[in-house]
Design an enzyme around this catalytic site. Structure first.
Site, PDB file in Angstrom:
ATOM      1  N   SER A  23       0.836  -1.206   0.000  1.00 20.76           N
ATOM      2  CA  SER A  23       0.000   0.000   0.000  1.00 20.76           C
ATOM      3  C   SER A  23       0.868   1.252   0.000  1.00 20.76           C
ATOM      4  O   SER A  23       0.381   2.363   0.226  1.00 20.76           O
ATOM      5  CB  SER A  23      -0.919   0.004   1.226  1.00 20.76           C
ATOM      6  OG  SER A  23      -0.160   0.037   2.415  1.00 20.76           O
ATOM      7  N   HIS A 154     -40.102  18.869 -15.218  1.00 23.68           N
ATOM      8  CA  HIS A 154     -39.962  18.014 -16.424  1.00 23.68           C
ATOM      9  C   HIS A 154     -39.201  18.736 -17.544  1.00 23.68           C
ATOM     10  O   HIS A 154     -39.426  18.456 -18.731  1.00 23.68           O
ATOM     11  CB  HIS A 154     -41.321  17.536 -16.951  1.00 23.68           C
ATOM     12  CG  HIS A 154     -42.230  17.013 -15.880  1.00 23.68           C
ATOM     13  ND1 HIS A 154     -42.284  15.693 -15.506  1.00 23.68           N
ATOM     14  CD2 HIS A 154     -43.106  17.662 -15.057  1.00 23.68           C
ATOM     15  CE1 HIS A 154     -43.159  15.528 -14.521  1.00 23.68           C
ATOM     16  NE2 HIS A 154     -43.671  16.722 -14.220  1.00 23.68           N
ATOM     17  N   SER A 275     -13.079  23.665 -29.500  1.00 25.39           N
ATOM     18  CA  SER A 275     -13.001  22.465 -30.317  1.00 25.39           C
ATOM     19  C   SER A 275     -11.733  22.504 -31.161  1.00 25.39           C
ATOM     20  O   SER A 275     -11.277  23.570 -31.566  1.00 25.39           O
ATOM     21  CB  SER A 275     -14.228  22.415 -31.227  1.00 25.39           C
ATOM     22  OG  SER A 275     -13.987  21.580 -32.333  1.00 25.39           O
ATOM     23  N   LYS A 281     -16.429  27.114 -31.370  1.00 20.82           N
ATOM     24  CA  LYS A 281     -16.984  26.470 -30.176  1.00 20.82           C
ATOM     25  C   LYS A 281     -16.467  27.027 -28.857  1.00 20.82           C
ATOM     26  O   LYS A 281     -15.291  27.297 -28.701  1.00 20.82           O
ATOM     27  CB  LYS A 281     -16.709  24.956 -30.198  1.00 20.82           C
ATOM     28  CG  LYS A 281     -17.459  24.174 -31.225  1.00 20.82           C
ATOM     29  CD  LYS A 281     -18.973  24.281 -31.130  1.00 20.82           C
ATOM     30  CE  LYS A 281     -19.532  23.640 -29.877  1.00 20.82           C
ATOM     31  NZ  LYS A 281     -19.459  22.166 -29.919  1.00 20.82           N
ATOM     32  N   GLU A 288     -19.080  19.928 -17.355  1.00 18.41           N
ATOM     33  CA  GLU A 288     -19.332  18.536 -17.781  1.00 18.41           C
ATOM     34  C   GLU A 288     -18.516  17.555 -16.958  1.00 18.41           C
ATOM     35  O   GLU A 288     -18.987  16.477 -16.581  1.00 18.41           O
ATOM     36  CB  GLU A 288     -18.998  18.371 -19.273  1.00 18.41           C
ATOM     37  CG  GLU A 288     -20.014  19.037 -20.184  1.00 18.41           C
ATOM     38  CD  GLU A 288     -19.555  19.107 -21.640  1.00 18.41           C
ATOM     39  OE1 GLU A 288     -20.412  19.098 -22.518  1.00 18.41           O
ATOM     40  OE2 GLU A 288     -18.332  19.186 -21.902  1.00 18.41           O
ATOM     41  N   GLN A 320      -7.317  -2.571   3.479  1.00 19.92           N
ATOM     42  CA  GLN A 320      -6.311  -1.753   2.795  1.00 19.92           C
ATOM     43  C   GLN A 320      -6.795  -1.332   1.408  1.00 19.92           C
ATOM     44  O   GLN A 320      -6.493  -0.236   0.944  1.00 19.92           O
ATOM     45  CB  GLN A 320      -5.004  -2.541   2.677  1.00 19.92           C
ATOM     46  CG  GLN A 320      -3.947  -1.869   1.811  1.00 19.92           C
ATOM     47  CD  GLN A 320      -2.664  -2.674   1.749  1.00 19.92           C
ATOM     48  OE1 GLN A 320      -1.989  -2.822   2.756  1.00 19.92           O
ATOM     49  NE2 GLN A 320      -2.334  -3.197   0.576  1.00 19.92           N
TER      50      GLN A 320
HETATM   51  N1  ARG Z   1      -1.328  -1.246   4.961  1.00 16.59           N
HETATM   52  C1  ARG Z   1      -2.287  -1.832   5.851  1.00 16.59           C
HETATM   53  C2  ARG Z   1      -3.672  -1.195   5.615  1.00 16.59           C
HETATM   54  O1  ARG Z   1      -3.754  -0.190   4.954  1.00 16.59           O
HETATM   55  C3  ARG Z   1      -1.860  -1.600   7.252  1.00 16.59           C
HETATM   56  C4  ARG Z   1      -2.314  -2.648   8.217  1.00 16.59           C
HETATM   57  C5  ARG Z   1      -1.670  -3.939   7.930  1.00 16.59           C
HETATM   58  N2  ARG Z   1      -1.974  -4.857   8.955  1.00 16.59           N
HETATM   59  C6  ARG Z   1      -1.817  -6.179   8.812  1.00 16.59           C
HETATM   60  N3  ARG Z   1      -2.116  -6.907   9.793  1.00 16.59           N
HETATM   61  N4  ARG Z   1      -1.378  -6.683   7.699  1.00 16.59           N
HETATM   62  O2  ARG Z   1      -4.671  -1.691   6.050  1.00 16.59           O
END
Ligand code: ARG
Length: 488
Positions: A23, A154, A275, A281, A288, A320
Site C-alpha cells: 500500500s 420536467h 473544439s 466552439k 461537464e 487496505q
Molecule cells: N497497509 C495496511 C492497511 O492499509 C496496514 C495494516 C496492515 N496490517 C496487517 N495486519 N497486515 O490496512
C-alpha cells in the site's frame, strides 16, 4: 533483512507479489499522520514508563529526521509505510531503541488512526470549500432578487421564478451537505489507538492521553470495533456522493443554460474549452467534468461498500484496498466543489434572456387558475379545467376566451361570478406572479431576501464550528509539539 518477515517467513515475495500487496503508494496520503501517530504513541509510552527516557528521546529525534527526509527516502520493498518507517527508525537508532516504538501497538490500530487523522483534515477543508460555494451562490442571488426566469418541471416551462430563488434552492442543499459532513467528521474524529491488533494490550497504555495529543474527541470504546470498522469512511463518502449529486444537478443546469437554446448565461473563458475542429466552439467542459466525476465518486463509494461487505471481525487486509478509493473520492469532490464555485463567481448572467423566456409557454396559468378561484369561488379543479382548455390555443387567454370556455364547462361565465379584466391582466403578469408568492420559501423578493439572511446565519454557525474544530486541533498539536520537545 526484512524486519517484519525475518521470523515467521523464509521466502521473499517477488516484485509482482509486492506490487499486488503493497500500500506504499496510497500511504503517501498518511505519511505525515503516521509520524504524528508515532510521536503521540511514543510520548505516551514514555509517560506510562513503558519505554525509557533515553529511548523516547532517540526515537523522537529519529522520527524528526524521517519526517524531514520524507516518504521517498523509505525502503519501498516493505509492504506499507508503517513498517518501512519503523525499519528506517531501526536503521537510524538501532534495534535496541527503534525496535521499541511498536510496543503496545499494531499496524491495525495505527493505520485506522492515520486514516482518521488525514481524513479529518480533508473533511474540514471540504466544509470550508462548500462554505465558499454557498457564499458564491448567495452573492449572485443577492444581485438577482428581481431577475425573472422560467422555473421548470420536467424541463418544461412551469411557473415564473427568480434567479435568486433558483440559486437559493441549490444553496440550501449545500448547507445540508455541510451538516452531513460535520456529522461524518464527528464520527471520524475518534481514536482507535491502543486497540493494537484488536484485543488491546497488556501494556498499561493511556488511551486518553493519545486521544488528547492527537486532538481526537474521544477514544473508540471497543478495541475490536476500533480496528475493524471503516464505517466513518463509508459515511464520509456517502456525504461526498450526496454532495456530488447536488453538484451534478448544478453543473447540468449550467451546461443547459449556456447552450444557444437557453442562452441564460455565458461561462467565463477560463471555465470553458474549445473544439480542435470547430473554431467557433465554446464548450462547458469543466461543468461537464463535474457532472461526470459524480460517477467517479459514487463508484468509489460502491467499491468501498463492496470491499467492506461481509468481512468477518476484526482486521482483514481487505480494508487496505478500501483506502485509495477514499482518497480518490476526496480529491475529486473537493476539486469539483472548487470548480463549481469558480464557475458561479465568474459566469455572465444574461438577465434579459431569462426575462424574455419567462413570457414563453403560458407559465402564469397556475396563477390564472388561482385568481379565478379567489375571485369567483369555483373549485380549483374546475378552474384548472377551464385554464387548461384555454392553453390548447397556445397563448394566454383573454377574459372573453375564459368566459366562453367556462360557459361550455360550467354553464356560467366567470365574469358573472366576479372575475374582472384587471384580475386576468394581473394574473398573466410574471412579475406579479412572483410578488404574490411571498409565503415562506417563495420567490417574492422580500422572501428571498429573508431566505438569504437565514442562510447567512447558517454560514456563521458553520464558521464558528470550523473555528472550534481548528482550535481544538491546534491546541492538541501544540501540546504534542511541546511534549516532544520536552522529551527529546
Ligand atoms: N497497509 C495496511 C492497511 O492499509 C496496514 C495494516 C496492515 N496490517 C496487517 N495486519 N497486515 O490496512
Amino acid at each position: 533483512m526484512n524486519i517484519l518477515r525475518r521470523g515467521r517467513l523464509s521466502i521473499e515475495p517477488d516484485e509482482d507479489i509486492m506490487r499486488f500487496t503493497s500500500s506504499m503508494k496510497a500511504d503517501q496520503r498518511i505519511f505525515n499522520a503516521d509520524i504524528e501517530v508515532d510521536r503521540a504513541h511514543v510520548v505516551m509510552l514514555r509517560e506510562q514508563d513503558i519505554i525509557s527516557a533515553d529511548d523516547c528521546s532517540a526515537i523522537l529525534s529519529g522520527l524528526d529526521r524521517i519526517k524531514r527526509e520524507g516518504i521517498s527516502a523509505l525502503d519501498t520493498s516493505y509492504e506499507d509505510v508503517h513498517i518501512a518507517l519503523e525499519a528506517r527508525l531501526i536503521e537510524l537508532a538501532g534495534e535496541d531503541t527503534g525496535g521499541r516504538m511498536h510496543s503496545a501497538r499494531s499496524r491495525n490500530d495505527e493505520v485506522a488512526t492515520c486514516i482518521r487523522l488525514s481524513l479529518r483534515e480533508e473533511l474540514i477543508d471540504l466544509m470550508e470549500e462548500v462554505h465558499d460555494l454557498i457564499t458564491a451562490l448567495l452573492d449572485t442571488a443577492t444581485e438577482h432578487h428581481e431577475t425573472i426566469m422560467p422555473g421548470y418541471t420536467h424541463t418544461q416551462h412551469a411557473q415564473p421564478t427568480t434567479l435568486a430563488h433558483h440559486l437559493l434552492a441549490h444553496a440550501n442543499a449545500y448547507i445540508r451537505d455541510i451538516a452531513r459532513i460535520k456529522g461524518a467528521y464527528e464520527r471520524t474524529n475518534r481514536n482507535p489507538l491502543g486497540a493494537a491488533a484488536f484485543a488491546s494490550t497488556g501494556f498499561p497504555v493511556n488511551r486518553k492521553r493519545t486521544t488528547e495529543l492527537l486532538g481526537f474527541d474521544s477514544a473508540i470504546e471497543n478495541s475490536m470495533d476500533s480496528v475493524s470498522t471503516r464505517d466513518f469512511m463509508i459515511e464520509s463518502m456517502s456525504c461526498y456522493a450526496n454532495l456530488m449529486i447536488s453538484l451534478s444537478r448544478l453543473a447540468e443546469e449550467l451546461i443547459l443554460w449556456s447552450s444557444s437554446e437557453f442562452d441564460f448565461i455565458e461561462l467565463d473563458d477560463r471555465y470553458s474549452s474549445t473544439s480542435s475542429i470547430m473554431p467557433q466552439k465554446k464548450n462547458p467542459d469543466i461543468a461537464e467534468l463535474v457532472r461526470a466525476k459524480t460517477g467517479t465518486v459514487i463508484g468509489a463509494l460502491m467499491s468501498v461498500l463492496m470491499i467492506c461487505k461481509a468481512i468477518p471481525y476484526s482486521y482483514n487486509r481487505d480494508l487496505q484496498e478500501a483506502t485509495p478509493h477514499l482518497w480518490r473520492a476526496t480529491d475529486t469532490v473537493r476539486s469539483s466543489v472548487r470548480m463549481a464555485c469558480g464557475i458561479i463567481r465568474t459566469m455572465k448572467i444574461k438577465k434579459e434572456n431569462m426575462e424574455h423566456a419567462s413570457g414563453i409557454g403560458f407559465m402564469t396559468a397556475t396563477e390564472l387558475a388561482d385568481t379565478i378561484v379567489r375571485s369567483t369561488g369555483i373549485p380549483f379543479r374546475t378552474a384548472h379545467h377551464i385554464v387548461g382548455s384555454s392553453a390548447k390555443a397556445g397563448k394566454a387567454p383573454s377574459l372573453a376566451d375564459l368566459d366562453r370556455l367556462s360557459s361550455e364547462i360550467t354553464g356560467r361565465k366567470l365574469s358573472d361570478m366576479g372575475l374582472s379584466e384587471e384580475n386576468v391582466k394581473e394574473a398573466l403578469d410574471p412579475a406579479e406572479n412572483i410578488r404574490k408568492r411571498a409565503v415562506t420559501g417563495g420567490p417574492a423578493p422580500e422572501e428571498t431576501r429573508r431566505q438569504i439572511a437565514v442562510l447567512k446565519e447558517g454560514l456563521v454557525h458553520i464558521e464558528n464550528d470550523i473555528k472550534l474544530i481548528h482550535k481544538k486541533i491546534d491546541t492538541a498539536s501544540g501540546e504534542l509539539e511541546r511534549t516532544c520537545q520536552r522529551y527529546s
